[in-house]
Scaffold this active site. Structure first.
Site, mmCIF file in Angstrom:
data_model
loop_
_atom_site.group_PDB
_atom_site.id
_atom_site.type_symbol
_atom_site.label_atom_id
_atom_site.label_comp_id
_atom_site.label_asym_id
_atom_site.label_seq_id
_atom_site.Cartn_x
_atom_site.Cartn_y
_atom_site.Cartn_z
ATOM 1 N N HIS A 318 0.956 -1.159 0.025
ATOM 2 C CA HIS A 318 0.297 0.161 -0.110
ATOM 3 C C HIS A 318 0.897 1.282 0.063
ATOM 4 O O HIS A 318 2.078 1.174 0.372
ATOM 5 C CB HIS A 318 -0.941 0.034 1.343
ATOM 6 N N CYS A 361 -0.929 2.698 -5.945
ATOM 7 C CA CYS A 361 -1.433 3.792 -6.703
ATOM 8 C C CYS A 361 -0.817 5.026 -6.385
ATOM 9 O O CYS A 361 0.238 5.207 -5.411
ATOM 10 C CB CYS A 361 -2.901 4.001 -5.970
#
Length: 480
Positions: A318, A361
């Protein structure tokens, strides 16, 4: 003195049907049409080339050129005792290239055309070519061949091809023009208006200069020097694979909804497989806290890479803008990790490529395939996002490559069962293209194309990867 039959058979056995079609197309200017149409196997083609004195004992230059153009560098090395660099040197010599620039540019057009563009060519040519030549199995090479047979295409007759490209994708035509310039040809295009005053029968290109150095016409980097990649192992491929974020959820409130990264082990397995084949020593570290990530990177920063040619680091975690998370929810700046391997901080990697592939991301925004709301992915969606981070993460010095899963400010997707779009496409293209001698930037462009076509079926959301680099040479991962 005849060529050894065993050599030609060995090369023939390594070539598939599509590669045979490519070799036949590249040989069209040298073999009679009927003889070429009778060819059913690579060995048949080699016999035809021998009959026309294009393959002789002690002179395999044309065979080397053909294998180079279709990207089978592995066959050059294994059977012909040659290399990419040696063939490029041969082709730069006066008279060294036997495949005409026009033929090679058409071949590159075939390689660049997408499936959708190919379908558009078929539709636009339905009144020009027989329907039997425009079936589902028809390739772009088939179309170009038929256009030549019908007199619709030739080195002095490019008007129809130009018109088709303008209707389908103008960049295809622009690449042909760029190719002519790369090959050192002076280009004069006769337009519809000019035709009336000049009496020319159709738009065409007039070339008066001999071809320049061959190579990919839309990438002059084919003429650049390549990084040395001969050490065995080539170097270390470090995989930092964070899956279980229970520690983060037990910590601060803002991480209560940080999910485990289901599917990341599929990515890690794919990376281990492909980089092992590329002669890297793969080392994987799982579920590291932020401090453990720093400690692990410090180990490899302090290691002696003097007898290695490259360093690869793959980070699966993450993240958010400019950082990745440890499994404890604590942040590690991406730039801190990459800067650890600058020449000043890791002298044994000075002048050598340092490659980072980052799956996470870079923001919260969504690419839209259609007009949709920008809601977050639902809890029951088959795809998940890895959070965010930014592009400006590599040091401002030479020899770095950062492959990002998505553009700045956008999300990237991960399937809990199949892994991430980006890493899976990356591994598939590395495994397919490295044996063909393609450089990493070309491969990453193909990865961009594949991932950009994917769509989250539930809400039509898209993803677009982006590489950032300061490489000075071509980076080609070896397979031999």
């Amino acid at each position: 003195m005849e060529l050894p039959r065993g050599l030609l058979l060995a090369v023939s056995d390594e070539l598939d049907r599509a590669e045979l079609a490519a070799l036949k197309f590249l040989s069209r200017d040298h073999l009679p049409r009927r003889r070429l149409e009778a060819v059913r196997s690579p060995y048949d083609l080699f016999e035809a080339l021998q009959e026309n004195c294009l393959l002789e004992a002690g002179n395999l230059a044309f065979l080397r050129e053909l294998l180079y153009h279709i990207g089978r560098i592995d066959l050059l090395v294994a059977h012909l005792g040659s290399s990419r660099e040696q063939v490029e040197k041969e082709l730069r010599a006066p008279g060294g290239a036997r495949v005409p620039p026009f033929r090679y540019l058409l071949f590159q057009l075939f390689e660049d055309v997408t499936e959708d563009e190919l379908m558009s060519f078929k539709l636009l040519l339905v009144n020009e070519l027989p329907k039997s030549k425009l079936t589902r199995e028809t390739t772009m090479l088939d179309i170009l061949t038929e256009m030549e047979k019908k007199g619709l295409l030739g080195k002095d007759n490019l008007s129809m091809l130009k018109s088709l490209c303008e209707k389908i994708n103008i960049s295809l035509w622009n690449r042909i023009e760029d190719g002519l310039k790369l090959f050192g040809q002076e280009e004069v295009l006769i337009t519809e208006e000019q035709r009336g005053s000049t009496g020319c029968p159709g738009g065409h290109l007039v070339s008066s200069v001999a071809p320049g150095p061959p190579g990919s016409f839309n990438d002059s980097s084919q003429l650049l020097e390549a990084y040395k990649m001969t050490s065995r192992p080539c170097g270390v491929c470090l995989i930092l694979n964070n899956h279980n974020f229970a520690k983060a959820r037990e910590g601060v409130l803002e991480h209560k909804h940080m999910k485990d990264r289901n599917g990341t082990d599929v990515d890690a397995a794919a990376l281990r497989n492909v980089f092992s084949k590329l002669h890297f020593r793969v080392e994987e570290y799982r579920d590291l806290t932020a401090e453990e990530i720093r400690e692990t990177v410090n180990i490899f920063q302090s290691a002696d890479h003097e007898d290695k040619d490259c360093f690869v680091c793959c980070i699966l975690s993450h993240g958010k803008k400019g950082i990745i998370y440890g499994v404890d929810g604590q942040e590690v700046p991406i730039r801190e990790l990459t800067t650890s391997f600058t020449a000043q901080n890791c002298s044994s990697l000075a002048g050598k490529p340092k490659v980072f592939f980052i799956q996470a991301c870079q923001g919260d925004a969504f690419h839209k395939g259609v007009a949709i709301e920008t809601d977050s992915v639902e809890e029951d969606s088959s795809l998940e996002r890895d959070a965010r981070f930014q592009l400006d993460c590599i040091p401002a010095e030479a020899d770095f490559l950062l492959g990002m899963a998505t553009l700045q400010d956008y999300v990237s997707y991960r399937s809990p069962k199949e892994g991430t779009w980006y890493i899976q496409a990356l591994c598939q293209h590395l495994e397919y293209s490295c044996p063909r001698g393609e450089d990493v930037l070309t491969i990453l462009t193909a990865v961009n194309q594949e991932v950009s076509k994917k769509t989250c079926e539930r809400d039509a959301k898209k993803q677009m990867p982006q590489p950032s680099f300061t490489l000075r040479k071509r980076l080609i991962f070896p397979v031999n």
